[in-house]
Design a protein around this motif. Structure first.
Motif, short mmCIF file in Angstrom:
data_model
loop_
_atom_site.label_atom_id
_atom_site.label_comp_id
_atom_site.label_asym_id
_atom_site.label_seq_id
_atom_site.Cartn_x
_atom_site.Cartn_y
_atom_site.Cartn_z
N LEU A 19 -0.72 -2.39 -4.51
CA LEU A 19 -1.37 -1.10 -4.35
C LEU A 19 -1.82 -0.80 -2.93
O LEU A 19 -1.77 0.34 -2.49
N LEU A 20 -2.25 -1.82 -2.22
CA LEU A 20 -2.82 -1.58 -0.89
C LEU A 20 -1.96 -2.18 0.23
O LEU A 20 -1.58 -1.48 1.15
N SER A 21 -1.69 -3.46 0.15
CA SER A 21 -0.91 -4.11 1.21
C SER A 21 -0.52 -5.51 0.76
O SER A 21 -1.34 -6.24 0.21
N ARG A 22 0.72 -5.89 1.03
CA ARG A 22 1.18 -7.24 0.68
C ARG A 22 0.40 -8.30 1.45
O ARG A 22 0.23 -9.42 1.00
N SER A 60 -15.14 -0.37 -1.43
CA SER A 60 -15.28 0.99 -0.91
C SER A 60 -14.06 1.84 -1.30
O SER A 60 -14.21 3.01 -1.69
N LEU A 61 -12.87 1.27 -1.21
CA LEU A 61 -11.66 1.99 -1.60
C LEU A 61 -11.66 2.30 -3.10
O LEU A 61 -11.24 3.38 -3.51
N LEU A 62 -12.14 1.36 -3.89
CA LEU A 62 -12.24 1.60 -5.34
C LEU A 62 -13.23 2.71 -5.63
O LEU A 62 -12.95 3.63 -6.40
N HIS A 63 -14.38 2.62 -5.01
CA HIS A 63 -15.44 3.60 -5.26
C HIS A 63 -15.04 5.00 -4.80
O HIS A 63 -15.34 6.00 -5.46
N GLY A 64 -14.32 5.09 -3.68
CA GLY A 64 -13.93 6.38 -3.13
C GLY A 64 -12.71 7.00 -3.79
O GLY A 64 -12.31 8.11 -3.45
N GLY A 65 -12.09 6.30 -4.75
CA GLY A 65 -10.93 6.84 -5.45
C GLY A 65 -9.60 6.61 -4.76
O GLY A 65 -8.55 7.03 -5.26
N VAL A 66 -9.61 5.94 -3.61
CA VAL A 66 -8.37 5.70 -2.87
C VAL A 66 -7.40 4.87 -3.70
O VAL A 66 -6.20 5.17 -3.77
N THR A 71 -2.55 4.19 -6.63
CA THR A 71 -1.90 3.64 -7.82
C THR A 71 -0.95 4.68 -8.43
O THR A 71 0.19 4.36 -8.77
N ARG A 72 -1.41 5.90 -8.55
CA ARG A 72 -0.55 6.96 -9.08
C ARG A 72 0.69 7.15 -8.20
O ARG A 72 1.80 7.31 -8.71
N VAL A 74 2.08 4.96 -6.16
CA VAL A 74 2.95 3.78 -6.29
C VAL A 74 3.74 3.86 -7.58
O VAL A 74 4.96 3.61 -7.61
N HIS A 75 3.11 4.22 -8.67
CA HIS A 75 3.80 4.32 -9.96
C HIS A 75 4.88 5.41 -9.93
O HIS A 75 5.97 5.22 -10.47
N ARG A 76 4.58 6.53 -9.28
CA ARG A 76 5.60 7.59 -9.14
C ARG A 76 6.79 7.09 -8.32
O ARG A 76 7.94 7.31 -8.68
N ALA A 77 6.50 6.41 -7.22
CA ALA A 77 7.57 5.90 -6.35
C ALA A 77 8.42 4.87 -7.09
O ALA A 77 9.65 4.87 -6.98
N LEU A 78 7.78 3.99 -7.86
CA LEU A 78 8.55 2.99 -8.62
C LEU A 78 9.41 3.66 -9.68
O LEU A 78 10.55 3.25 -9.91
N ALA A 79 8.88 4.69 -10.33
CA ALA A 79 9.67 5.41 -11.34
C ALA A 79 10.88 6.06 -10.68
O ALA A 79 11.99 6.05 -11.25
#
Length: 170
Positions: A19-22, A60-66, A71-72, A74-79
């Motif tokens: 989701l964020l970085s390898r 902070s990224l979780l709390h801010g909605g990033v 995630t959305r 990434v899921h679109r790109a994988l689809a």
């Protein structure tokens, strides 16, 4: 799994790498309240493998909605990648299919080990690596596995093109 066995204590392990970085190398555990205390005890003995600043940045990224937005995306790109693989590569092989799940993995079976090894050699000469089902997955077969989720968009399309060009003699 927890819905199948409500009395079981099920742990969910995850990672932020996709989701964020390898390079982030930070994961998480979702556990029942009864298990959390034991996990904290073990973590206290083993130490904290992820730096505090990294943990705070992720929080902070979780709390801010990033993370949710990413995630959305990434899921679109994988689809989209799965669709490209289904349209462009699966029809080229006698026995190829997308791996189960939402990822962008393709498995290919061959009529013989010789055909598989020859194809793999040609791919390596073109700069493409793949894995063997038997070494990557439990109960894996003799086929090859291609993983496309980690590639940039340009590398993804180049790889699909190269695989398509390499398969023609088979």
């Amino acid at each position: 799994m927890s819905t199948l066995a409500p009395a079981a204590d099920v742990l969910t392990l995850g990672t932020f790498s996709t989701l964020l970085s390898r390079e982030l190398a930070a994961g998480y555990v979702v556990a029942s309240p009864a298990t959390v205390a034991r996990l904290k005890e073990v973590r206290g003995i083993l130490g904290m493998p992820v730096a505090t600043v990294t943990q705070r940045a992720i929080a902070s990224l979780l709390h801010g909605g990033v993370v949710r937005r990413n995630t959305r995306a990434v899921h679109r790109a994988l689809a989209q990648r799965r669709q490209v693989l289904q349209d462009c590569l699966v029809p080229l092989f006698d026995d190829a299919c997308l791996a189960p799940g939402d990822g962008a993995d393709l498995t290919v079976q061959f009529s013989s080990h010789l055909a598989r090894d020859a194809f793999e050699t040609r791919l390596l000469e073109a700069g493409i690596e793949c894995g063997h089902e038997s070494s990557l997955w439990t109960e894996g077969g003799d086929g090859l596995v291609f993983s496309f989720a980690h590639l940039s968009d340009g590398d993804f399309m180049r790889t699909v093109d190269i695989i398509g060009q390499t398969i023609h003699p088979y």
